[in-house]
Design an enzyme around this catalytic site. Structure first.
Site: not given
Length: 301
Positions: A48, A78, A154
């Site tokens: 992402h 992911d 992230s």
């Protein structure tokens, strides 16, 4: 030196070694973090984070930013791999996250809200967590930690006390405090290898709905493991159905490899060079061996 002073000194040394391998990733919609996977320029991050259609910039330091090339991404885990051209990159080693234990100290490094290489410390709060994805799927087998994580973390590493990567930070719960999640390094290592080689992860199709679950103590002792995969549903006419898999079966091995999460099963199917899949299942207290022929390159497990 007191134990607390020694711990502080050790943590500072760990961060000094690891921080140069943590990068910032900038794209049109925002920013995130990543880690240097190999000295020749492969960088591991979240899918992402790298999803934007525009150009990617990878910030190696406060004074060095280079173009990032998308090598491949896997939305199911992911994870994504980028490639950069830069000299003298220092890669972070990936540990075997299967050796993690609840309560172990971990350190998260990333770029939350753009604050470069911020460091937080916590413990492994839980293992094998499942988390719904925005697309309606499920992240399987995540590491849960109470190390503080914010937007921008992230793709950054979660490190053990030796400074090795045990997870890739992937999610936080915005309404909760002290709950963050990371893709275990055991998953990241094989996904990254497949992405580097093929640019995508093509998962053969079995036609089951399943989940990893903790075993009852007596069964755990009998099987010499704490977890296995429970079959919840079998699609009629699918390879699993044709091979004899039944709802309620407990999958314990695939091609001779122990499976405790769906990721373990997918890894065997993706990486095997054998034409079929040999499953060992437990049904009604009896072990059975089943032969299956998964269909190639479908989206479901």
């Amino acid at each position: 030196m007191t134990a607390l002073a020694q711990l502080s000194q050790d943590l500072a040394a760990l961060v000094a070694r690891a921080s140069p391998s943590v990068v910032g990733i900038e794209q049109r919609r925002g920013q995130g973090s990543g880690l240097v996977l190999t000295p020749d320029g492969y960088v591991l991050t979240n899918a992402h984070v790298a999803r934007s259609a525009g150009p990617l910039r990878v910030r190696l330091s406060a004074t060095a930013t280079v173009k990032g090339e998308r090598v491949g991404a896997d939305a199911r885990t992911d994870l994504a791999v980028l490639r950069v051209e830069a000299p003298a990159l220092h890669a972070l080693p990936l540990a075997d996250s299967r050796r993690l234990a609840v309560g172990q100290l971990v350190v998260a490094i990333g770029n939350p809200l753009g604050f470069e290489r911020s460091v937080t410390k916590g413990v492994v709060s839980a293992l094998y967590r499942n988390l719904p994805t925005p697309e309606g799927g499920m992240f399987d087998g995540l590491v849960q930690t109470d190390a503080a994580v914010n937007p921008g973390n992230s793709g950054g590493p979660l490190l053990d006390a030796d400074g090795a990567v045990v997870g890739v930070t992937t999610a936080m719960l915005p309404w909760a405090h002290g709950m963050a999640f990371a893709v275990p390094s055991h998953t990241a290592s094989w996904i990254a290898a497949v992405l580097i080689q093929h640019g995508e992860v093509r998962r053969p199709f079995l036609g089951i709905a399943a989940r990893g679950e903790d075993l009852d103590p007596a069964l755990a002792i009998e099987l010499a493991r704490a977890r296995a995969i429970r079959v919840l549903r079998v699609e009629a006419g699918a390879p699993a159905d044709e091979g004899g898999v039944k709802e309620g079966d407990l999958l314990v091995a695939a091609n001779g490899n122990e499976v405790v999460t769906l990721d373990d099963l997918q890894r065997v199917m993706v990486l095997t060079t054998e034409p079929g899949l040999a499953l060992e299942v437990l049904r009604g207290g009896e072990r059975r061996r089943l032969g299956l022929r998964p269909r190639p390159f479908q989206a479901a497990a």
